[in-house]
Design an enzyme around this catalytic site. Sequence first.
Site: not given
Length: 437
Positions: A85, A279, A295, A392
């Site tokens: 991202e 998130k 993991d 962004h």
Amino acid sequence: MTNPISGFSKLKKEEKIKWLSGTYLKDSENASHILQQYWNPDPALQQLHEEFTENTLSNYYLPFGVAPNFLINESLYAIPMAIEESSVIAAASKAAKFWGKRGGFKAEVLGTKKIGQVHFMYTGDKVKLQEFFLQVKPVLLEAVEPLVKNMKKRGGGVLDIELRDKTDLLPDYYQLHCTFETKDSMGANFINSCLERFAETLKLAATNYDDFNSAEKEMEIVMSILSNFVPECLVRAEVSCPVEELSDHGMSGEAFAAKFVRALKIAEVEPYRAVTHNKGIMNGIDAVVLATGNDFRAVEAGIHAYASREGQYTSLTHAEVSNDQFRFWMEIPLALGTVGGLTGLHPLSKIALEILQKPSAENLMKIVAVAGLAQNFAAVKSLITTGIQQGHMKMHLMNILNQLEASPEEKESLVKHFKKHNVSHSAVEEALQNIRS
Ligand code: MEV
């Protein structure tokens, strides 16, 4: 409709690609060329990657970057991140710089206990089961001695085994609820091996237990597995500063702090917002977890379960203003390793851990939590001031230019142009057309 293939895993990599190309891919020549382009030119390195898993065709790249200048408990770290991202590393770096000037991040490990369970069914007298358990507990611990020997040398091992009666949830359902300390390893293999040995030993002991009737002797082991819910393997990360140091985009420090706290309160009470809020935290956490060969599925599952431990999904981070002091913090469960698993196998994980000065698992917990907190700070700061799209889309510009197949010269000129203009897909398309005409 294609026919199923048998013996696929036994085919050579080239044969697998050929079959896939012929069966599913339109331009099979181009597809196999792309898959082969991503093979490592060093055959030994390629083989290492292939052997991590089954049916490997190629390698799947993610950018491996670094966010420098993280001041954590008075030490400076450059934090490696594997993430696609566009804005994540830039946001982390910005937050690191911001908090570096305000005393840095404080982090503390609150617990390192891991959990595993043997789930079994027993039909019979509960008191007899309790007596049986008390007798068999030392036998269970004895049975795992050979497995635990090395872990004990490192200061870890089995901490306890409890018998838990779960029959109020499901008839005849009981557990051995076991706690472990696995020091610098994530410990999944160690825990699962111990649990399977507990289960075999339990079953055998039950069969030979004279006080049990035949139904009681027939206890059924359903499964033995670690839990990725690790609420006692917990780390806390925090930042604080006087509110006046938070002024931003024409907002006073006081107004910024109050709006920030409000944004967090919304994430605390509103699950739709909480999921997106968290998130953003995972953007930072997963990137470091991946870079260090840990993991990320286990980490994700554990953290989201923790976020809903009170029965409603809620924010992982919290903020308050008290006595003109702004405080922003997070507590999250993290089961991580810095030895074993992929950490010592993947050449890039090894480098990532070296960049982090070969941390213990506890130190890595602190670093990962800080990366999550920093990411959340950057996201909420943008959301309550400029909105996230401005930053962004700036970071996303290169992806749009690549999609539009801009040449290096066109990219250079448009990056300059969009320093002063808002980025959107159509604006970039238009600007590119202008250059080309
Ligand atoms: C995007 O990857 C993450 C954010 O949506 C997080 C948030 O909304 O807090 C910006």
